[in-house]
Write an enzyme that holds these catalytic residues in place. Structure first.
Site, mmCIF file in Angstrom:
data_model
loop_
_atom_site.group_PDB
_atom_site.id
_atom_site.type_symbol
_atom_site.label_atom_id
_atom_site.label_comp_id
_atom_site.label_asym_id
_atom_site.label_seq_id
_atom_site.Cartn_x
_atom_site.Cartn_y
_atom_site.Cartn_z
ATOM 1 C CB CYS A 105 27.670 1.399 17.102
ATOM 2 S SG CYS A 105 28.143 2.499 18.425
ATOM 3 C CG HIS A 189 26.134 -2.352 20.298
ATOM 4 N ND1 HIS A 189 27.169 -2.584 19.423
ATOM 5 C CD2 HIS A 189 26.370 -1.133 20.845
ATOM 6 C CE1 HIS A 189 28.011 -1.572 19.444
ATOM 7 N NE2 HIS A 189 27.542 -0.668 20.301
ATOM 8 C CD GLU A 191 26.298 -5.852 18.130
ATOM 9 O OE1 GLU A 191 25.222 -5.465 17.652
ATOM 10 O OE2 GLU A 191 27.276 -5.092 18.278
ATOM 11 C CB SER A 243 42.228 -23.261 35.414
ATOM 12 O OG SER A 243 41.009 -23.226 34.681
#
Ligand code: XMP
Length: 532
Positions: A105, A189, A191, A243
């Site tokens: 990119c 992309h 990835e 949490s």
């Protein structure tokens, strides 16, 4: 171990040599992180391939440094900057060194601009999954057919230029993949999981183009993390922000393994107020009876409502919520006399908050609740280099209960980001009720585990509705659910209409204030997963 390469001074070279020795290789790939949300996924892809990949700071690493380090290959990630606008801090002399380079990119645009190609703001931004038509199956696309699906997320585009060899095109990008001498580039992309077999492109780059030969088995990451915690904490006390979700549960598991079953040294704090209906019970059921851990529930509902009063935008609500989160934990740190505060912060949280790996300017998409809080004691963030599926793998390796690991992620700012406009006692009640119904129905329909995350939002829109004989105004609720692997990208989940109809009927029947239910059908990018 060196996490970010800043220069080629003696210490950096010593650390690189040491790591090469451990891995029994002379090969090294340098990843210039230009600030993309996905740059860590490139590093993960190289780790999966078993090659040594070091992240480098493009602001400080020069071509002289690279000459000295002499890497096997160079990768440039994407990023939010633009080559013709603010510029990208990067020593372009590196392109003249003859080292095989793959630009992703912005990384591609950077070298294309350097060799004289035009990079323009495209008429149409390309977001989402597109078909790449492959023109050349040697090098980068070895083993691919004529087409493959790729994820695009860019505004600028590279214009055709005689110096390029075109390797692939998409409908909107005439040069979606290209080559010039030892420089390779892709506009999309590889990835991300949406790019079909994207890892194969990196594999081809390493082993076909750069001629790397060494691969190493992955280390036992959990063991390494436990050892690190043990060394850092020693015999001191730790407070965990717990949490009951996957990440904080995995952190608790790592701490338990590191410090052993000694009680009195670890306390977990569960903060109540903007949580889901079943969160407190999950924490108590799973951690309430442990000998090594004391759990304390703090009800901060009033504090949250107080700081959120009058705040209407998501960024200001996120900021306000952080104040309470920090204040409560600081108070408990003091009371327990803790030397560390442990949190389940993931790489995704850091990255989207605009922190994380050093690099060029990084976009702040949203400020996560648990980043950069500057506590009075050091923070333990053992998952700060992991994305969600990595955290789950670590959890499995150390025996964290599967039901905790597969719980949908829930954001720290909780229901605050699932309520549009001001958060009030009343709309917190609505948010809790609609979440309860939605999740219950997802579980009943056996859909809960098929989606990565789901949420129900109390919007600011009102609809005219008729309940009984009266016409009235009812709140519009927006449901969403996504398929994802790591939260960096996501597709909306195609839930069956029958299911959606049932949830809608239950919500409008059971929650008096709600007049209508909608379902969100946008992917990430461009939308983010949470509403706020
Ligand atoms: P977005 O909405 O950025 O979310 O696409 C990616 C993942 O991160 C979660 N998320 C958060 N998690 N603190 C967290 O711990 C936050 O402030 C926060 N904001 C978003 C979101 O639920 C999704 O899983």
């Amino acid at each position: 171990m060196l996490t970010i390469l800043k220069n080629s001074n003696e210490e950096s070279i010593r650390q690189i040599d040491e790591e090469k020795k451990i891995r029994n290789t002379n090969e090294l790939f340098i990843l210039f992180a230009l600030g993309s949300q996905f740059d860590h996924l490139i590093k993960l892809a190289f780790e999966k391939l078993g090659v040594f990949c070091l992240v480098a700071d493009p602001r400080s690493v020069t071509s002289d440094d690279i000459k000295k380090i002499n890497p096997t290959g160079i990768i440039l990630s994407g990023g939010p900057a633009s080559v013709y606008d603010e510029g990208v801090p990067f020593d372009t002399k590196i392109f003249d060194l003859g080292i095989p380079t793959l630009g992703v990119c912005l990384g591609f645009q950077l070298w294309a601009h350097y060799i004289g190609a035009k990079v323009l703001g495209a008429n149409k931004r390309e977001f989402g999954v597109h078909t790449l038509h492959i023109q050349n199956n040697d090098s980068l696309f070895k083993g691919f057919g004529n087409t493959t699906r790729v994820l695009e997320s860019h505004g600028d585009r590279i214009e055709p230029y005689e110096k390029f060899e075109v390797l692939g095109t998409t409908d909107d990008a005439p040069i979606s993949a290209g080559k010039y001498k030892h420089l390779y580039g892709v506009q999309f992309h590889p990835e991300t999981t949406e790019s079909e077999n994207g890892i194969k492109i990196f594999e081809n780059f390493c082993f076909e183009i750069c001629k790397a030969v060494d691969r190493f088995p992955a280390e036992n990451i959990a063991e390494k993390k436990i050892k690190e915690i043990k060394e850092i904490v020693g015999d001191k006390k730790v407070l965990i922000a717990l949490s009951g979700g996957c990440d904080s549960s995995v952190v608790a598991g790592l701490i338990r393994n590191a410090l052993g079953e000694m009680s009195g040294r670890v306390m977990a704090i569960y903060i109540k107020g903007i949580d889901r209906p079943d969160d407190e019970k999950t924490v108590m059921d799973n951690f309430g009876n442990e000998s090594w851990l004391q759990v304390k529930i703090i009800d901060a509902t009033n504090q949250f409502l107080e700081v959120l009063k009058g705040k209407v935008t998501m960024p200001e609500k996120r900021l306000a919520m952080r104040e309470v989160y920090k204040e409560v934990l600081e108070q408990e740190i003091k009371e327990f006399d803790a030397s560390f505060i442990a949190q389940g912060t993931l790489y995704t949280d850091l990255s989207e908050s605009g922190v994380g790996h050093d690099g060029a300017r990084r976009a702040q998409i949203k400020l996560h609740h648990n980043t950069n809080l500057q506590f009075s004691v050091p923070e333990l963030m053992p998952l700060a280099d992991c994305v969600k599926d990595g955290a789950r793998d670590i959890g499995r390796a150390i025996g964290v209960k599967e039901e905790l690991l597969v719980r949908h992620p829930f954001p720290g700012p909780g229901l605050v980001v699932r309520i549009e406009g001001e958060v009030t006692k009343e709309n917190l009640v609505i948010a809790r009720q609609i979440d309860g119904i939605y999740v219950e129905e997802l579980r009943k329909a056996k859909l809960y585990e098929t989606v990565w995350q789901a949420g129900a939002v109390v919007t600011n829109s009102m609809i005219t509705c008729t309940k009984g004989d009266d016409a009235s105004q009812g709140v519009v609720v927006a449901l969403w659910a996504v398929w994802s692997v790591n939260g960096f990208t996501a597709q909306f989940a195609e839930l069956p209409y029958e299911f959606l109809r049932k949830v809608s009927q239950r919500i409008t029947n059971e929650v008096r204030a709600v007049g209508a239910v909608t379902y969100r059908i946008s992917d990430k990018p461009p939308s983010t997963i949470e509403w706020g």
